[in-house]
Every structure is written in structure tokens, then in C-alpha cells.
Write a protein that holds these residues in place. Structure first.
Motif, mmCIF file in Angstrom:
data_model
loop_
_atom_site.group_PDB
_atom_site.id
_atom_site.type_symbol
_atom_site.label_atom_id
_atom_site.label_comp_id
_atom_site.label_asym_id
_atom_site.label_seq_id
_atom_site.Cartn_x
_atom_site.Cartn_y
_atom_site.Cartn_z
ATOM 1 N N ILE A 59 4.176 3.424 6.015
ATOM 2 C CA ILE A 59 3.138 4.406 6.317
ATOM 3 C C ILE A 59 1.749 3.783 6.163
ATOM 4 N N LEU A 60 1.550 3.024 5.096
ATOM 5 C CA LEU A 60 0.269 2.334 4.889
ATOM 6 C C LEU A 60 -0.028 1.380 6.041
ATOM 7 N N PHE A 61 0.994 0.668 6.474
ATOM 8 C CA PHE A 61 0.849 -0.265 7.585
ATOM 9 C C PHE A 61 0.440 0.465 8.875
ATOM 10 N N LEU A 62 1.093 1.604 9.145
ATOM 11 C CA LEU A 62 0.792 2.376 10.355
ATOM 12 C C LEU A 62 -0.617 2.957 10.298
ATOM 13 N N LEU A 63 -1.041 3.414 9.123
ATOM 14 C CA LEU A 63 -2.402 3.912 8.970
ATOM 15 C C LEU A 63 -3.417 2.798 9.198
ATOM 16 N N LYS A 64 -3.177 1.669 8.566
ATOM 17 C CA LYS A 64 -4.087 0.525 8.683
ATOM 18 C C LYS A 64 -4.239 0.077 10.128
ATOM 19 N N ASN A 65 -3.137 0.185 10.895
ATOM 20 C CA ASN A 65 -3.146 -0.255 12.297
ATOM 21 C C ASN A 65 -3.427 0.878 13.282
ATOM 22 N N ASP A 66 -3.826 2.042 12.740
ATOM 23 C CA ASP A 66 -4.210 3.183 13.576
ATOM 24 C C ASP A 66 -3.090 3.585 14.546
ATOM 25 N N ASP A 67 -1.850 3.504 14.062
ATOM 26 C CA ASP A 67 -0.695 3.809 14.921
ATOM 27 C C ASP A 67 -0.215 5.236 14.658
ATOM 28 N N LEU A 68 -0.939 6.185 15.201
ATOM 29 C CA LEU A 68 -0.645 7.596 14.993
ATOM 30 C C LEU A 68 0.660 8.020 15.669
ATOM 31 N N ILE A 69 0.949 7.445 16.804
ATOM 32 C CA ILE A 69 2.162 7.805 17.559
ATOM 33 C C ILE A 69 3.419 7.480 16.759
ATOM 34 N N THR A 70 3.509 6.252 16.255
ATOM 35 C CA THR A 70 4.690 5.851 15.472
ATOM 36 C C THR A 70 4.775 6.645 14.173
ATOM 37 N N ILE A 102 0.690 14.985 12.782
ATOM 38 C CA ILE A 102 -0.624 14.653 12.235
ATOM 39 C C ILE A 102 -1.561 14.424 13.419
ATOM 40 N N GLU A 103 -2.754 14.984 13.351
ATOM 41 C CA GLU A 103 -3.654 14.928 14.500
ATOM 42 C C GLU A 103 -4.635 13.767 14.454
ATOM 43 N N GLU A 104 -5.003 13.343 13.256
ATOM 44 C CA GLU A 104 -5.901 12.196 13.141
ATOM 45 C C GLU A 104 -5.669 11.485 11.813
ATOM 46 N N ILE A 105 -6.002 10.208 11.792
ATOM 47 C CA ILE A 105 -5.793 9.408 10.580
ATOM 48 C C ILE A 105 -6.996 8.506 10.337
ATOM 49 N N SER A 106 -7.075 8.029 9.106
ATOM 50 C CA SER A 106 -8.092 7.054 8.724
ATOM 51 C C SER A 106 -7.411 5.703 8.521
ATOM 52 N N THR A 107 -8.078 4.652 8.899
ATOM 53 C CA THR A 107 -7.507 3.295 8.765
ATOM 54 C C THR A 107 -7.941 2.627 7.457
ATOM 55 N N GLU A 108 -8.631 3.367 6.609
ATOM 56 C CA GLU A 108 -9.125 2.772 5.367
ATOM 57 C C GLU A 108 -7.998 2.654 4.341
ATOM 58 N N ILE A 109 -7.491 1.458 4.203
ATOM 59 C CA ILE A 109 -6.441 1.141 3.227
ATOM 60 C C ILE A 109 -6.934 -0.034 2.386
ATOM 61 N N ASP A 110 -7.148 0.196 1.093
ATOM 62 C CA ASP A 110 -7.690 -0.845 0.218
ATOM 63 C C ASP A 110 -6.609 -1.726 -0.397
ATOM 64 N N SER A 111 -5.385 -1.190 -0.463
ATOM 65 C CA SER A 111 -4.324 -1.936 -1.140
ATOM 66 C C SER A 111 -2.953 -1.491 -0.640
ATOM 67 N N PHE A 112 -2.001 -2.408 -0.695
ATOM 68 C CA PHE A 112 -0.615 -2.074 -0.363
ATOM 69 C C PHE A 112 0.256 -2.029 -1.621
ATOM 70 N N GLU A 113 -0.376 -2.166 -2.768
ATOM 71 C CA GLU A 113 0.349 -2.065 -4.040
ATOM 72 C C GLU A 113 0.496 -0.596 -4.410
ATOM 73 N N ILE A 114 1.728 -0.163 -4.660
ATOM 74 C CA ILE A 114 1.992 1.232 -4.988
ATOM 75 C C ILE A 114 2.148 1.355 -6.507
ATOM 76 N N LYS A 115 1.242 2.115 -7.111
ATOM 77 C CA LYS A 115 1.259 2.281 -8.562
ATOM 78 C C LYS A 115 1.876 3.629 -8.923
ATOM 79 N N GLN A 116 2.808 3.613 -9.841
ATOM 80 C CA GLN A 116 3.451 4.851 -10.284
ATOM 81 C C GLN A 116 2.703 5.401 -11.500
ATOM 82 N N GLU A 117 1.561 5.985 -11.222
ATOM 83 C CA GLU A 117 0.723 6.537 -12.275
ATOM 84 C C GLU A 117 -0.180 7.623 -11.701
ATOM 85 N N GLU A 118 -0.855 8.344 -12.592
ATOM 86 C CA GLU A 118 -1.720 9.449 -12.184
ATOM 87 C C GLU A 118 -3.139 8.955 -11.916
ATOM 88 N N THR A 119 -3.813 9.624 -10.998
ATOM 89 C CA THR A 119 -5.239 9.410 -10.788
ATOM 90 C C THR A 119 -5.877 10.769 -10.561
#
Length: 212
Positions: A59-70, A102-119
């Protein structure tokens, strides 16, 4: 003698009938308990595993590459669709929309590391330096909210059963079995396992809405 034997037979019959009835009741209780336990088991949240983490990375990869269709084709379930939770700017109440994609997405992805914690998203009208997420990155947690079921139940109380039992079962399933995924500076969504595949089932626009 005959009367005595007949009396014994009647007493034995009553005893056997009583035992059979008691056993029948006990069996019914056990079956009912099993159904409750099975239902609870069905609504258990699956443990975090490689498949889940891999799908979030995709999902992060698709967002980063603006691939809304996939993204829509792979991660939106046709039956469950997509719920979008938001605040109404006029009365500041929480509502939802049911969508098929989903109708629109943002390509702003700062990291591909998934942290299992609260923010936490901080709303600070007095100091902009405290406004926003207290951490940056991608976060996975069990911090799902009962937005949908609360809205539906309240609506059913005010109107004549607007939402069906099936609608309530679907949102109950989403709220109890999903994970919350937060991508700072991008989006907050729930990911749910349906028929052995993970899907995006809810986008939370309330968590970052500071309107009062």
C-alpha cells in the motif's frame, strides 16, 4: 402385586423422563455456549504477521507511486466497500460516507518502516510547534474506534431501523478485527482481513480534525 409393579413402572418412567429432559436442557445450554464462543472467536483480531506487513508495504508503495487504480482494485473489497469517517463543519458531528473506492491519494511517504506503536495527533491552537503527530513514520496499532457502530445504533434509535442487522454485523467485524494504520502527513486507515486477504475498509479523517 400387579398394582405395585405398575406403580414401579410409572415411577421409573417419570425418573427416566426427568433425566432425559434435564440432559436435553444441559445439551442445549452447551450448544448455546459453543455458538457464543465460536462467534467471539470469529471476531478475534489476527496476530500481526508477514502477510499483513507485506500488504501494508505494498500500500505504501502504491501511494508513493500515485497508483490509485491498483490500490482500489487490490485493496478495496467489493462487498464491504470503504467507509470514510469525517466531521461535519457545520455542526461538528461525526458522520460517515460509504464508498466503493478511494478517490484521491497523497504520495507523501516518509518511511517504509512499520512501527507497532502508538502515535498521537496534537491539536494546539496556541503553539504551532506542538501541532501534528508526536512521531513521524508509519504506525500499526489495535487502536480502532467504534465510530461506525455508534453512528448506526444512534441513527436506528432516532429513525425506524435505518441500518439492518447485516450492516451492524459488518461494522462490528471491521471495528473488532481491524488494525489502524497511521501514515503521518498522509492518511489514517483501517486494514481488515476478509476471506484471507487484507483490505482497506475505513479512512479516518476525524483523528486529524481539530475543529471544535
Amino acid at each position: 402385586m400387579i398394582l405395585k409393579n405398575a406403580l414401579i413402572i410409572v415411577i421409573l418412567s417419570l425418573f427416566i423422563t426427568s433425566c432425559t429432559t434435564k440432559q436435553y436442557i444441559e445439551n442445549n445450554k452447551l450448544e448455546a455456549q459453543k455458538k457464543v464462543l465460536n462467534k467471539e472467536k470469529e471476531l478475534e483480531r489476527e496476530s500481526v504477521n508477514d502477510m499483513l506487513l507485506s500488504d501494508i508495504n505494498y500500500i505504501l508503495f502504491l501511494l508513493k507511486n500515485d497508483d490509485l487504480i491498483t490500490l482500489n482494485n487490490r485493496f478495496i473489497n467489493e462487498k464491504y466497500g470503504l467507509f470514510e469517517i469525517y466531521k461535519n463543519s457545520e455542526n461538528n458531528k461525526i458522520y460517515f460516507n460509504k464508498k466503493s473506492q478511494i478517490e484521491e491519494i497523497s504520495t507523501e511517504i516518509d518511511s517504509f518502516e512499520i512501527k507497532q506503536e502508538e502515535t498521537v495527533f496534537n491539536c494546539s491552537p496556541y503553539d504551532d510547534s506542538y501541532y501534528g503527530w508526536d512521531k513521524e513514520g508509519v504506525f500499526l496499532s489495535v487502536n480502532t474506534k467504534t465510530y461506525l457502530s455508534d453512528i448506526m445504533k444512534q441513527t436506528n434509535l432516532l429513525a425506524m431501523n435505518t441500518y439492518s442487522e447485516e450492516d451492524l454485523k459488518i461494522v462490528d467485524f471491521i471495528e473488532k478485527t481491524s488494525y489502524e494504520v497511521i501514515i503521518s502527513h498522509n492518511m489514517v486507515f483501517y486494514i481488515t482481513k476478509i476471506n484471507k486477504q487484507w483490505y482497506i475498509t475505513l479512512i479516518d479523517k476525524v483523528k486529524t480534525d481539530c475543529s471544535e
